[in-house]
Design a protein around this motif. Structure first.
Motif, PDB file in Angstrom:
ATOM      1  N   LEU A  40       0.824  -1.208   0.000  1.00  0.00           N
ATOM      2  CA  LEU A  40       0.000   0.000   0.000  1.00  0.00           C
ATOM      3  C   LEU A  40       0.856   1.255   0.000  1.00  0.00           C
ATOM      4  CD1 LEU A  40      -2.792  -0.965   2.522  1.00  0.00           C
ATOM      5  CD2 LEU A  40      -2.735  -1.280   0.075  1.00  0.00           C
ATOM      6  N   ASN A  41       0.295   2.346  -0.529  1.00  0.00           N
ATOM      7  CA  ASN A  41       0.966   3.642  -0.645  1.00  0.00           C
ATOM      8  C   ASN A  41       2.314   3.487  -1.352  1.00  0.00           C
ATOM      9  OD1 ASN A  41       1.260   6.404  -0.413  1.00  0.00           O
ATOM     10  ND2 ASN A  41       2.197   6.287   1.599  1.00  0.00           N
ATOM     11  N   ILE A  42       2.272   2.883  -2.538  1.00  0.00           N
ATOM     12  CA  ILE A  42       3.485   2.628  -3.307  1.00  0.00           C
ATOM     13  C   ILE A  42       4.012   3.952  -3.864  1.00  0.00           C
ATOM     14  CG2 ILE A  42       4.432   1.460  -5.338  1.00  0.00           C
ATOM     15  CD1 ILE A  42       3.753  -0.419  -3.055  1.00  0.00           C
ATOM     16  N   VAL A  43       5.278   4.236  -3.587  1.00  0.00           N
ATOM     17  CA  VAL A  43       5.928   5.439  -4.099  1.00  0.00           C
ATOM     18  C   VAL A  43       7.055   5.021  -5.037  1.00  0.00           C
ATOM     19  CG1 VAL A  43       5.328   6.895  -2.133  1.00  0.00           C
ATOM     20  CG2 VAL A  43       7.442   5.585  -2.086  1.00  0.00           C
ATOM     21  N   LYS A  44       7.320   5.856  -6.041  1.00  0.00           N
ATOM     22  CA  LYS A  44       8.376   5.567  -6.998  1.00  0.00           C
ATOM     23  C   LYS A  44       9.550   6.482  -6.727  1.00  0.00           C
ATOM     24  CE  LYS A  44       5.439   3.985 -10.733  1.00  0.00           C
ATOM     25  NZ  LYS A  44       5.088   4.129 -12.135  1.00  0.00           N
ATOM     26  N   ARG A  45      10.747   5.919  -6.825  1.00  0.00           N
ATOM     27  CA  ARG A  45      11.960   6.699  -6.638  1.00  0.00           C
ATOM     28  C   ARG A  45      12.875   6.418  -7.819  1.00  0.00           C
ATOM     29  NH1 ARG A  45      15.955   7.932  -1.980  1.00  0.00           N
ATOM     30  NH2 ARG A  45      17.851   8.055  -3.206  1.00  0.00           N
ATOM     31  N   HIS A  46      13.320   7.473  -8.475  1.00  0.00           N
ATOM     32  CA  HIS A  46      14.238   7.327  -9.603  1.00  0.00           C
ATOM     33  C   HIS A  46      15.652   7.348  -9.044  1.00  0.00           C
ATOM     34  CE1 HIS A  46      10.533   8.089 -11.434  1.00  0.00           C
ATOM     35  NE2 HIS A  46      10.921   8.706 -12.522  1.00  0.00           N
ATOM     36  N   GLN A  47      16.389   6.280  -9.286  1.00  0.00           N
ATOM     37  CA  GLN A  47      17.707   6.141  -8.679  1.00  0.00           C
ATOM     38  C   GLN A  47      18.765   5.891  -9.743  1.00  0.00           C
ATOM     39  OE1 GLN A  47      17.736   4.079  -5.010  1.00  0.00           O
ATOM     40  NE2 GLN A  47      19.764   3.243  -5.326  1.00  0.00           N
ATOM     41  N   ARG A  48      19.859   6.631  -9.628  1.00  0.00           N
ATOM     42  CA  ARG A  48      21.003   6.444 -10.519  1.00  0.00           C
ATOM     43  C   ARG A  48      21.843   5.278 -10.059  1.00  0.00           C
ATOM     44  NH1 ARG A  48      22.683  12.343 -10.580  1.00  0.00           N
ATOM     45  NH2 ARG A  48      21.721  13.053 -12.492  1.00  0.00           N
ATOM     46  N   PRO A  49      22.559   4.647 -10.984  1.00  0.00           N
ATOM     47  CA  PRO A  49      23.494   3.610 -10.532  1.00  0.00           C
ATOM     48  C   PRO A  49      24.643   4.251  -9.760  1.00  0.00           C
ATOM     49  CG  PRO A  49      23.667   3.944 -12.908  1.00  0.00           C
ATOM     50  CD  PRO A  49      22.513   4.769 -12.431  1.00  0.00           C
ATOM     51  N   THR A  50      25.007   3.619  -8.661  1.00  0.00           N
ATOM     52  CA  THR A  50      26.100   4.143  -7.844  1.00  0.00           C
ATOM     53  C   THR A  50      27.421   3.654  -8.413  1.00  0.00           C
ATOM     54  OG1 THR A  50      24.630   3.949  -5.951  1.00  0.00           O
ATOM     55  CG2 THR A  50      26.944   4.338  -5.482  1.00  0.00           C
ATOM     56  N   PRO A  51      28.338   4.573  -8.755  1.00  0.00           N
ATOM     57  CA  PRO A  51      29.624   4.120  -9.285  1.00  0.00           C
ATOM     58  C   PRO A  51      30.428   3.371  -8.221  1.00  0.00           C
ATOM     59  CG  PRO A  51      29.624   6.493  -8.969  1.00  0.00           C
ATOM     60  CD  PRO A  51      28.241   6.018  -8.686  1.00  0.00           C
ATOM     61  N   GLY A  52      31.075   2.311  -8.634  1.00  0.00           N
ATOM     62  CA  GLY A  52      31.886   1.532  -7.701  1.00  0.00           C
ATOM     63  C   GLY A  52      31.102   0.463  -6.965  1.00  0.00           C
ATOM     64  N   ARG A  53      29.798   0.387  -7.204  1.00  0.00           N
ATOM     65  CA  ARG A  53      28.979  -0.640  -6.550  1.00  0.00           C
ATOM     66  C   ARG A  53      28.202  -1.399  -7.623  1.00  0.00           C
ATOM     67  NH1 ARG A  53      25.475   1.011  -1.730  1.00  0.00           N
ATOM     68  NH2 ARG A  53      25.450  -1.229  -1.550  1.00  0.00           N
ATOM     69  N   PRO A  54      28.716  -2.536  -8.056  1.00  0.00           N
ATOM     70  CA  PRO A  54      28.053  -3.270  -9.138  1.00  0.00           C
ATOM     71  C   PRO A  54      26.693  -3.849  -8.739  1.00  0.00           C
ATOM     72  CG  PRO A  54      29.873  -4.537  -8.263  1.00  0.00           C
ATOM     73  CD  PRO A  54      29.935  -3.190  -7.604  1.00  0.00           C
ATOM     74  N   ASP A  55      26.455  -4.025  -7.440  1.00  0.00           N
ATOM     75  CA  ASP A  55      25.190  -4.613  -6.999  1.00  0.00           C
ATOM     76  C   ASP A  55      24.101  -3.568  -6.762  1.00  0.00           C
ATOM     77  OD1 ASP A  55      26.579  -3.539  -4.856  1.00  0.00           O
ATOM     78  OD2 ASP A  55      25.753  -4.963  -3.413  1.00  0.00           O
ATOM     79  N   SER A  56      24.392  -2.279  -7.006  1.00  0.00           N
ATOM     80  CA  SER A  56      23.388  -1.240  -6.768  1.00  0.00           C
ATOM     81  C   SER A  56      22.310  -1.290  -7.850  1.00  0.00           C
ATOM     82  CB  SER A  56      24.035   0.143  -6.748  1.00  0.00           C
ATOM     83  OG  SER A  56      24.513   0.472  -8.022  1.00  0.00           O
ATOM     84  N   VAL A  57      21.082  -1.051  -7.420  1.00  0.00           N
ATOM     85  CA  VAL A  57      19.935  -1.104  -8.322  1.00  0.00           C
ATOM     86  C   VAL A  57      19.715   0.279  -8.906  1.00  0.00           C
ATOM     87  CG1 VAL A  57      17.490  -1.647  -8.491  1.00  0.00           C
ATOM     88  CG2 VAL A  57      18.933  -2.929  -6.923  1.00  0.00           C
ATOM     89  N   ALA A  58      19.549   0.339 -10.225  1.00  0.00           N
ATOM     90  CA  ALA A  58      19.306   1.615 -10.895  1.00  0.00           C
ATOM     91  C   ALA A  58      17.936   1.567 -11.562  1.00  0.00           C
ATOM     92  CB  ALA A  58      20.384   1.888 -11.926  1.00  0.00           C
ATOM     93  N   GLY A  59      17.384   2.736 -11.819  1.00  0.00           N
ATOM     94  CA  GLY A  59      16.089   2.820 -12.493  1.00  0.00           C
ATOM     95  C   GLY A  59      15.014   3.299 -11.547  1.00  0.00           C
ATOM     96  N   VAL A  60      13.782   2.965 -11.877  1.00  0.00           N
ATOM     97  CA  VAL A  60      12.645   3.377 -11.064  1.00  0.00           C
ATOM     98  C   VAL A  60      12.356   2.279 -10.051  1.00  0.00           C
ATOM     99  CG1 VAL A  60      10.250   4.110 -11.062  1.00  0.00           C
ATOM    100  CG2 VAL A  60      11.705   4.677 -12.993  1.00  0.00           C
ATOM    101  N   ILE A  61      12.484   2.622  -8.778  1.00  0.00           N
ATOM    102  CA  ILE A  61      12.284   1.657  -7.707  1.00  0.00           C
ATOM    103  C   ILE A  61      10.951   1.962  -7.040  1.00  0.00           C
ATOM    104  CG2 ILE A  61      13.158   0.863  -5.488  1.00  0.00           C
ATOM    105  CD1 ILE A  61      15.957   1.688  -6.576  1.00  0.00           C
ATOM    106  N   GLU A  62      10.115   0.948  -6.894  1.00  0.00           N
ATOM    107  CA  GLU A  62       8.833   1.106  -6.225  1.00  0.00           C
ATOM    108  C   GLU A  62       8.913   0.439  -4.859  1.00  0.00           C
ATOM    109  OE1 GLU A  62       5.735  -0.496  -8.608  1.00  0.00           O
ATOM    110  OE2 GLU A  62       5.809   1.153 -10.049  1.00  0.00           O
ATOM    111  N   ARG A  63       8.420   1.154  -3.841  1.00  0.00           N
ATOM    112  CA  ARG A  63       8.361   0.572  -2.510  1.00  0.00           C
ATOM    113  C   ARG A  63       7.259   1.243  -1.706  1.00  0.00           C
ATOM    114  NH1 ARG A  63      13.739   2.712   0.624  1.00  0.00           N
ATOM    115  NH2 ARG A  63      12.961   4.799   0.986  1.00  0.00           N
ATOM    116  N   GLU A  64       6.980   0.684  -0.546  1.00  0.00           N
ATOM    117  CA  GLU A  64       5.905   1.200   0.282  1.00  0.00           C
ATOM    118  C   GLU A  64       6.312   2.517   0.934  1.00  0.00           C
ATOM    119  OE1 GLU A  64       7.075  -1.922   0.583  1.00  0.00           O
ATOM    120  OE2 GLU A  64       5.389  -3.203   0.064  1.00  0.00           O
ATOM    121  N   GLY A  65       5.398   3.465   0.931  1.00  0.00           N
ATOM    122  CA  GLY A  65       5.592   4.720   1.634  1.00  0.00           C
ATOM    123  C   GLY A  65       4.873   4.664   2.969  1.00  0.00           C
TER     124      GLY A  65
END
Length: 106
Positions: A40-65
């Motif tokens: 519920l209350n899903i919010v979108k966050r636009h996130q850049r890839p973090t340099p130096g961290r290959p496991d970082s998630v990039a793109g539009v991330i949806e999660r609960e607010g």
């Protein structure tokens, strides 16, 4: 003041864009009076890839607010309808009680 809504409780949203939807509480922030409800209350966050961290998630991330605690009501375990929460003291221990049916919640 004891917490009336806790993690893993089933709640229903009583106002706002998700009114009428139910879900399980994922986490509670008592200092901000907010609860996070699963799905519920899903919010979108636009996130850049973090340099130096290959496991970082990039793109539009949806999660609960967060939802303000006054906008959700606990579901009565007996009939799955919204209820207020009371406190009952039995043998020196505090228990949460559903005001609607009088059943103990925990």
């Amino acid at each position: 003041m004891p917490a009336r809504i806790r993690r893993d409780d089933q709640v229903i949203v009583i106002t706002g864009k998700d009114k009428g939807k139910t879900g399980r509480v994922l986490r509670v922030e008592p200092e901000k009076d907010r609860v996070y409800v699963e799905g519920l209350n899903i919010v979108k966050r636009h996130q850049r890839p973090t340099p130096g961290r290959p496991d970082s998630v990039a793109g539009v991330i949806e999660r609960e607010g967060g939802i303000h605690v006054s906008n959700v009501a606990l579901l009565d375990p007996k009939d799955n309808k919204p209820t207020r929460v009371g406190i009952e003291i039995h043998e020196g221990r505090r228990f949460r009680v559903a005001r609607r049916s009088g059943t103990r919640i925990d």
